[in-house]
Design an enzyme around this catalytic site. Structure first.
Site, PDB file in Angstrom:
ATOM      1  N   GLU A 215       0.859  -1.195   0.000  1.00  0.00           N
ATOM      2  CA  GLU A 215       0.000   0.000   0.000  1.00  0.00           C
ATOM      3  C   GLU A 215       0.885   1.231   0.000  1.00  0.00           C
ATOM      4  O   GLU A 215       1.937   1.223   0.655  1.00  0.00           O
ATOM      5  CB  GLU A 215      -0.873   0.019   1.245  1.00  0.00           C
ATOM      6  CG  GLU A 215      -1.827  -1.141   1.338  1.00  0.00           C
ATOM      7  CD  GLU A 215      -2.675  -1.050   2.598  1.00  0.00           C
ATOM      8  OE1 GLU A 215      -3.767  -0.468   2.547  1.00  0.00           O
ATOM      9  OE2 GLU A 215      -2.213  -1.536   3.638  1.00  0.00           O
ATOM     10  N   HIS A 239      -5.606 -11.570   5.415  1.00  0.00           N
ATOM     11  CA  HIS A 239      -5.731 -11.407   3.955  1.00  0.00           C
ATOM     12  C   HIS A 239      -4.719 -12.264   3.184  1.00  0.00           C
ATOM     13  O   HIS A 239      -5.085 -12.989   2.262  1.00  0.00           O
ATOM     14  CB  HIS A 239      -5.522  -9.942   3.554  1.00  0.00           C
ATOM     15  CG  HIS A 239      -6.505  -8.990   4.179  1.00  0.00           C
ATOM     16  ND1 HIS A 239      -7.794  -9.329   4.445  1.00  0.00           N
ATOM     17  CD2 HIS A 239      -6.377  -7.699   4.572  1.00  0.00           C
ATOM     18  CE1 HIS A 239      -8.426  -8.292   4.980  1.00  0.00           C
ATOM     19  NE2 HIS A 239      -7.583  -7.288   5.076  1.00  0.00           N
TER      20      HIS A 239
HETATM   21  C1  BG6 Z   1      -7.792  -3.732   5.927  1.00  0.00           C
HETATM   22  C2  BG6 Z   1      -6.665  -3.277   6.805  1.00  0.00           C
HETATM   23  O1  BG6 Z   1      -8.272  -4.981   6.346  1.00  0.00           O
HETATM   24  O2  BG6 Z   1      -7.333  -3.834   4.585  1.00  0.00           O
HETATM   25  C3  BG6 Z   1      -6.098  -1.956   6.316  1.00  0.00           C
HETATM   26  O3  BG6 Z   1      -7.126  -3.143   8.132  1.00  0.00           O
HETATM   27  C4  BG6 Z   1      -5.717  -2.054   4.853  1.00  0.00           C
HETATM   28  O4  BG6 Z   1      -4.971  -1.571   7.085  1.00  0.00           O
HETATM   29  C5  BG6 Z   1      -6.870  -2.610   4.029  1.00  0.00           C
HETATM   30  O5  BG6 Z   1      -5.388  -0.743   4.397  1.00  0.00           O
HETATM   31  C6  BG6 Z   1      -6.446  -2.873   2.613  1.00  0.00           C
HETATM   32  O6  BG6 Z   1      -7.564  -3.236   1.859  1.00  0.00           O
HETATM   33  P1  BG6 Z   1      -7.558  -3.039   0.276  1.00  0.00           P
HETATM   34  O7  BG6 Z   1      -8.834  -3.692  -0.160  1.00  0.00           O
HETATM   35  O8  BG6 Z   1      -7.535  -1.574   0.037  1.00  0.00           O
HETATM   36  O9  BG6 Z   1      -6.332  -3.719  -0.224  1.00  0.00           O
END
Ligand code: BG6
EC number: 1.1.1.49
Length: 485
Positions: A215, A239
């Site tokens: 990110e 995840h």
């Molecule tokens: C969330 C986390 O579960 O997923 C966050 O708590 C993270 O910290 C986010 O930014 C990322 O999700 P995505 O869908 O934007 O990749």
């Protein structure tokens, strides 16, 4: 128009939180608009902040204008949607404050009820206990739990035990929004509906797998939460583990929820437990420092939380001890404030057994299957090909075969939209079962405990880079490199 679903009451605890405004309300707005959620359904926000219904609807409107993508806000549609909105003020720990919710829900005693707990997991059992005391849990009730559930196996067990006093396992939907992403679901479609991947998907043919969720954003104001959890608990334990399961699992006997989850849990149970020596060699934890992100200078993580020992980046080599994956490392990494937003799975195949091009100085790159989750959603197969032309020597080049899924949709549903709809339809396939959550914590706990004891030192990386050099060394030690290097 979609097949209309049964009318239900959706109660969002933590309904004025970031997730509720950013993801849940937009998802419910779209589900109403597309007819998947019957417009007679009620969306009841539970908040601690005193406010009138009118003020609440105004606030939701503002937030929808902000967070709906593709310019999807529409005055006319909002007029329909706002009729569904209600708000009740509850102090989670004060049982008497649930009276307003009781009155509202009791007006429709036979309704299907979805209780979405978008709060810290410490409140989960308190909320469930109050719902029970007020007789608000019926056989048609479901409860949705946001991750992370607990901070380790012990706390996760305690929280789940608390909830299981009031809800059956079949009524509990533990959300991991990565499972709602279309490309993530496509991993199963790709693997189990294309014959040619079947004989190749194992240790005989695959060299290694990389899973990256990078990110470019930072903690985005969630300091209290994030500093308690860090990259390992916030991203890797859930995840990235789910992505790993989908890549590594055996074909389930059917698509029903338990068949899929049985296969995922087998993978989690086959993860090799790391020894202290493995943890030193195969894990990296790091914090970002000042740097440039998206063209702006950003401060150190520790300027937000002085003296913090929480990692904002984690990288690991994971081994799976089973027949299919023996000797195939899975490299995982995830971090905040990195060079760019990029989530992908790279399946790197082994080299051909013998190259007939080698003595002409031609090198053949190994085939890679690249599943990109975001920002781009694509599936790409890297192959070798002859450079067209009359040259005497056979010249080779790497080409990309891109699988394009034509999308005839004006609106592309978000992961939360898909998952909320599955809760409405009572389909738990894309949600985590208790044994999955426990198996993931059991594996992660060993690493987290060692990190707490400083068995692995905290590294630093500049914001706007690809993470610490230790992450490059982690994979280089095995003679490999990260895909984007
Ligand atoms: C969330 C986390 O579960 O997923 C966050 O708590 C993270 O910290 C986010 O930014 C990322 O999700 P995505 O869908 O934007 O990749």
């Amino acid at each position: 128009m979609a097949d209309l679903q049964s009318v239900c009451d959706v109660v969002i605890f933590g309904g004025h939180g970031d997730l509720a405004f950013r993801k849940l309300m937009p998802a419910l707005y779209h589900l109403t608009d597309t007819g998947y959620l019957d417009s007679k359904s009620r969306i009841i926000t539970v908040t601690r902040v005193e406010m009138t219904g009118e003020e609440h609807r105004k606030l939701v409107k503002e937030k929808l204008k902000n967070f709906l993508k593709e310019n999807a806000f529409d005055e006319g549609k909002f007029k329909v949607f706002e009729k569904q909105l209600d708000v009740v003020i509850i102090e989670f720990n004060d049982n008497s404050s649930y009276e307003g919710l009781f009155k509202l829900l009791s007006q429709k005693p036979d309704r299907e009820r979805i209780n979405y707990l978008s709060t810290a997991s410490d409140f989960f059992s308190t909320i469930c206990s109050s719902l029970h005391k007020w007789n608000l849990i019926t056989p048609k009730s479901r409860v949705v739990l946001e991750k992370p559930i607990g901070r380790d196996l012990e706390s996760a067990r305690l929280i789940n035990k608390g909830i299981l006093q009031y809800f059956n396992e079949s009524q509990i939907y533990r959300i991991d929004h990565y499972l709602g992403k279309d490309t993530v679901q496509n991993i199963m479609a790709l693997r189990f509906s294309n014959r040619f991947f079947m004989p190749l998907w194992d240790a005989n043919n695959i060299d290694h797998v990389q899973i990256t969720v990078a990110e470019n954003v930072g903690v985005e104001g969630r300091w209290d939460y994030y500093d308690e959890y860090g990259a390992m608990r916030d991203m890797i334990q859930n995840h990235l583990m789910q992505l790993l399961c989908l890549v590594a699992m055996e074909a389930p006997c059917s698509l029903d929820a338990d068949s899929v989850r049985d296969e995922k849990v087998k993978v989690l149970r086959s993860l090799r437990k790391m020894t202290p020596r493995d943890i030193v060699q195969k894990t990296v934890r790091a914090q970002y420092t000042q740097g440039v992100s998206d063209g702006e200078t950003v401060p150190n993580y520790t300027d937000g939380v002085p003296n913090s020992t929480t990692e904002t980046f984690a990288a690991l080599r994971v081994d799976i001890d089973n027949w299919r994956w023996n000797g195939v490392p899975f490299y995982l990494r995830s971090g905040k404030r990195m060079h760019k937003r990029n989530s992908e799975i790279v399946i790197q195949f082994k080299a051909v057994p013998h190259s007939i091009f080698a003595n002409q100085g031609r090198c053949i790159s190994e085939n890679k299957l690249i599943i990109s989750l975001q920002p781009k959603e694509s599936i790409e197969l890297q192959l070798m090909n002859k450079v067209p032309g009359l040259s005497e020597e056979m010249r080779l080049q790497q080409v990309e075969l891109e699988l394009n899924t034509p999308m005839n949709m004006k609106h592309k549903p978000d992961a939360y939209e898909r998952l909320l709809l599955d809760v409405i339809r009572s389909n738990p396939t894309l949600f985590m079962r208790l044994d999955e959550v426990e198996a993931a914590w059991k594996w992660a706990d060993v690493i987290l405990e060692a990190w707490e004891e400083n068995v692995v030192s905290m590294k630093k990386y500049r914001s706007g880079t690809d993470g610490p050099t230790a992450s490059i060394q982690l994979i280089a030690r095995d003679g490999r490199s990260w895909h984007d290097e």
